[in-house]
Design a protein around this motif. Structure first.
Motif, PDB file in Angstrom:
ATOM      1  N   SER A 124      76.630  79.451   9.602  1.00  0.00           N
ATOM      2  CA  SER A 124      75.562  78.499   9.880  1.00  0.00           C
ATOM      3  C   SER A 124      75.700  77.950  11.290  1.00  0.00           C
ATOM      4  O   SER A 124      76.771  77.999  11.882  1.00  0.00           O
ATOM      5  CB  SER A 124      75.590  77.341   8.871  1.00  0.00           C
ATOM      6  OG  SER A 124      76.745  76.564   9.075  1.00  0.00           O
ATOM      7  N   GLU A 125      74.592  77.446  11.809  1.00  0.00           N
ATOM      8  CA  GLU A 125      74.607  76.839  13.134  1.00  0.00           C
ATOM      9  C   GLU A 125      75.339  75.506  13.056  1.00  0.00           C
ATOM     10  O   GLU A 125      75.027  74.659  12.251  1.00  0.00           O
ATOM     11  CB  GLU A 125      73.176  76.602  13.622  1.00  0.00           C
ATOM     12  CG  GLU A 125      73.134  75.892  14.953  1.00  0.00           C
ATOM     13  CD  GLU A 125      71.734  75.487  15.368  1.00  0.00           C
ATOM     14  OE1 GLU A 125      71.598  74.941  16.459  1.00  0.00           O
ATOM     15  OE2 GLU A 125      70.793  75.724  14.586  1.00  0.00           O
ATOM     16  N   ASN A 126      76.336  75.340  13.888  1.00  0.00           N
ATOM     17  CA  ASN A 126      77.056  74.081  13.966  1.00  0.00           C
ATOM     18  C   ASN A 126      76.484  73.335  15.165  1.00  0.00           C
ATOM     19  O   ASN A 126      76.792  73.651  16.315  1.00  0.00           O
ATOM     20  CB  ASN A 126      78.553  74.349  14.116  1.00  0.00           C
ATOM     21  CG  ASN A 126      79.360  73.081  14.088  1.00  0.00           C
ATOM     22  OD1 ASN A 126      78.938  72.046  14.578  1.00  0.00           O
ATOM     23  ND2 ASN A 126      80.541  73.179  13.510  1.00  0.00           N
ATOM     24  N   VAL A 127      75.630  72.352  14.907  1.00  0.00           N
ATOM     25  CA  VAL A 127      74.897  71.652  15.961  1.00  0.00           C
ATOM     26  C   VAL A 127      75.840  70.983  16.951  1.00  0.00           C
ATOM     27  O   VAL A 127      75.674  71.121  18.164  1.00  0.00           O
ATOM     28  CB  VAL A 127      73.899  70.636  15.358  1.00  0.00           C
ATOM     29  CG1 VAL A 127      73.273  69.781  16.446  1.00  0.00           C
ATOM     30  CG2 VAL A 127      72.831  71.361  14.563  1.00  0.00           C
ATOM     31  N   SER A 128      76.855  70.277  16.468  1.00  0.00           N
ATOM     32  CA  SER A 128      77.749  69.572  17.397  1.00  0.00           C
ATOM     33  C   SER A 128      78.501  70.554  18.286  1.00  0.00           C
ATOM     34  O   SER A 128      78.715  70.282  19.477  1.00  0.00           O
ATOM     35  CB  SER A 128      78.703  68.637  16.657  1.00  0.00           C
ATOM     36  OG  SER A 128      79.397  69.312  15.655  1.00  0.00           O
ATOM     37  N   LEU A 129      78.892  71.703  17.757  1.00  0.00           N
ATOM     38  CA  LEU A 129      79.581  72.705  18.570  1.00  0.00           C
ATOM     39  C   LEU A 129      78.637  73.272  19.636  1.00  0.00           C
ATOM     40  O   LEU A 129      79.022  73.439  20.799  1.00  0.00           O
ATOM     41  CB  LEU A 129      80.130  73.822  17.682  1.00  0.00           C
ATOM     42  CG  LEU A 129      80.915  74.917  18.380  1.00  0.00           C
ATOM     43  CD1 LEU A 129      82.132  74.331  19.104  1.00  0.00           C
ATOM     44  CD2 LEU A 129      81.360  75.970  17.372  1.00  0.00           C
ATOM     45  N   GLU A 130      77.404  73.552  19.252  1.00  0.00           N
ATOM     46  CA  GLU A 130      76.421  74.064  20.217  1.00  0.00           C
ATOM     47  C   GLU A 130      76.121  73.020  21.294  1.00  0.00           C
ATOM     48  O   GLU A 130      75.955  73.364  22.466  1.00  0.00           O
ATOM     49  CB  GLU A 130      75.134  74.497  19.511  1.00  0.00           C
ATOM     50  CG  GLU A 130      75.278  75.777  18.728  1.00  0.00           C
ATOM     51  CD  GLU A 130      75.723  76.957  19.580  1.00  0.00           C
ATOM     52  OE1 GLU A 130      75.121  77.215  20.641  1.00  0.00           O
ATOM     53  OE2 GLU A 130      76.697  77.623  19.199  1.00  0.00           O
ATOM     54  N   LEU A 131      76.044  71.746  20.900  1.00  0.00           N
ATOM     55  CA  LEU A 131      75.820  70.687  21.889  1.00  0.00           C
ATOM     56  C   LEU A 131      76.991  70.600  22.859  1.00  0.00           C
ATOM     57  O   LEU A 131      76.799  70.403  24.061  1.00  0.00           O
ATOM     58  CB  LEU A 131      75.597  69.344  21.196  1.00  0.00           C
ATOM     59  CG  LEU A 131      74.232  69.156  20.566  1.00  0.00           C
ATOM     60  CD1 LEU A 131      74.221  67.912  19.690  1.00  0.00           C
ATOM     61  CD2 LEU A 131      73.150  69.074  21.625  1.00  0.00           C
ATOM     62  N   LEU A 132      78.202  70.753  22.345  1.00  0.00           N
ATOM     63  CA  LEU A 132      79.383  70.731  23.198  1.00  0.00           C
ATOM     64  C   LEU A 132      79.308  71.835  24.247  1.00  0.00           C
ATOM     65  O   LEU A 132      79.644  71.625  25.417  1.00  0.00           O
ATOM     66  CB  LEU A 132      80.649  70.878  22.347  1.00  0.00           C
ATOM     67  CG  LEU A 132      81.980  70.848  23.086  1.00  0.00           C
ATOM     68  CD1 LEU A 132      82.161  69.512  23.797  1.00  0.00           C
ATOM     69  CD2 LEU A 132      83.124  71.106  22.131  1.00  0.00           C
ATOM     70  N   LYS A 133      78.826  73.009  23.852  1.00  0.00           N
ATOM     71  CA  LYS A 133      78.710  74.142  24.769  1.00  0.00           C
ATOM     72  C   LYS A 133      77.615  73.928  25.807  1.00  0.00           C
ATOM     73  O   LYS A 133      77.754  74.331  26.959  1.00  0.00           O
ATOM     74  CB  LYS A 133      78.395  75.430  24.002  1.00  0.00           C
ATOM     75  CG  LYS A 133      79.525  75.925  23.143  1.00  0.00           C
ATOM     76  CD  LYS A 133      79.055  77.167  22.396  1.00  0.00           C
ATOM     77  CE  LYS A 133      80.047  77.639  21.372  1.00  0.00           C
ATOM     78  NZ  LYS A 133      79.527  78.794  20.619  1.00  0.00           N
TER      79      LYS A 133
END
Length: 149
Positions: free
Chosen positions: A126-135
């Motif tokens: 699944s998409e991990n929103v906080s991880l994608e935001l960190l990137k």
């Protein structure tokens, strides 16, 4: 150390919103910063390439968005000390891209998000929103671990 004048808090409507906003409130008081509380709603169907449908479907969606904005405004007014300048924003779009774009527009100095504790397999598929935001975020990000027991 960078000056913090604008704090963007990205929230979902769940029980843990108070955890995120308490961090935002403490930082806003310390730095005399403005807090932007942002919730990203689902995009309109025509935005993502689906047929819009009959007028009543659009009316129902508009009512849902108005209710979400009222809820967001109530959260903003309830959780912050009255001395803190704050604003509630409900924006439609893709979560990660919308938050990153809004942070740039608002000249945010800090982004606060909640991070959910999930199993390895859940995170893998699944998409991990906080991880994608960190990137993708170009500003410091404070990820608050939250439990949803």
């Amino acid at each position: 150390m960078r000056e913090i004048k604008n704090i963007l808090v990205a929230i979902d409507f769940n029980e843990t919103v108070g955890d995120l906003l308490s961090y935002a409130e403490a930082l806003a008081l310390k730095f005399e910063a403005k807090v932007w509380v942002v919730h990203v709603a689902e995009p309109n169907p025509d935005f993502v390439g689906f047929e819009v449908g009959p007028q009543y479907v659009r009316d129902v969606k508009a009512d849902e968005l108005r209710e979400e904005h009222r809820k967001l405004q109530t959260i903003c007014d309830t959780f912050f000390d009255e001395s803190i300048e704050r604003e509630a924003l409900l924006i439609q779009g893709s979560t990660v891209e919308t938050v990153v774009e809004e942070a740039k527009k608002l000249q945010s100095d800090l982004l606060i998000v909640g991070t959910h504790k999930h199993s390895f397999f859940h995170d893998l598929f699944s998409e991990n929103v906080s991880l994608e935001l960190l990137k993708k975020a170009e500003i410091p990000l404070l990820a608050i671990p939250i439990d949803e027991d």
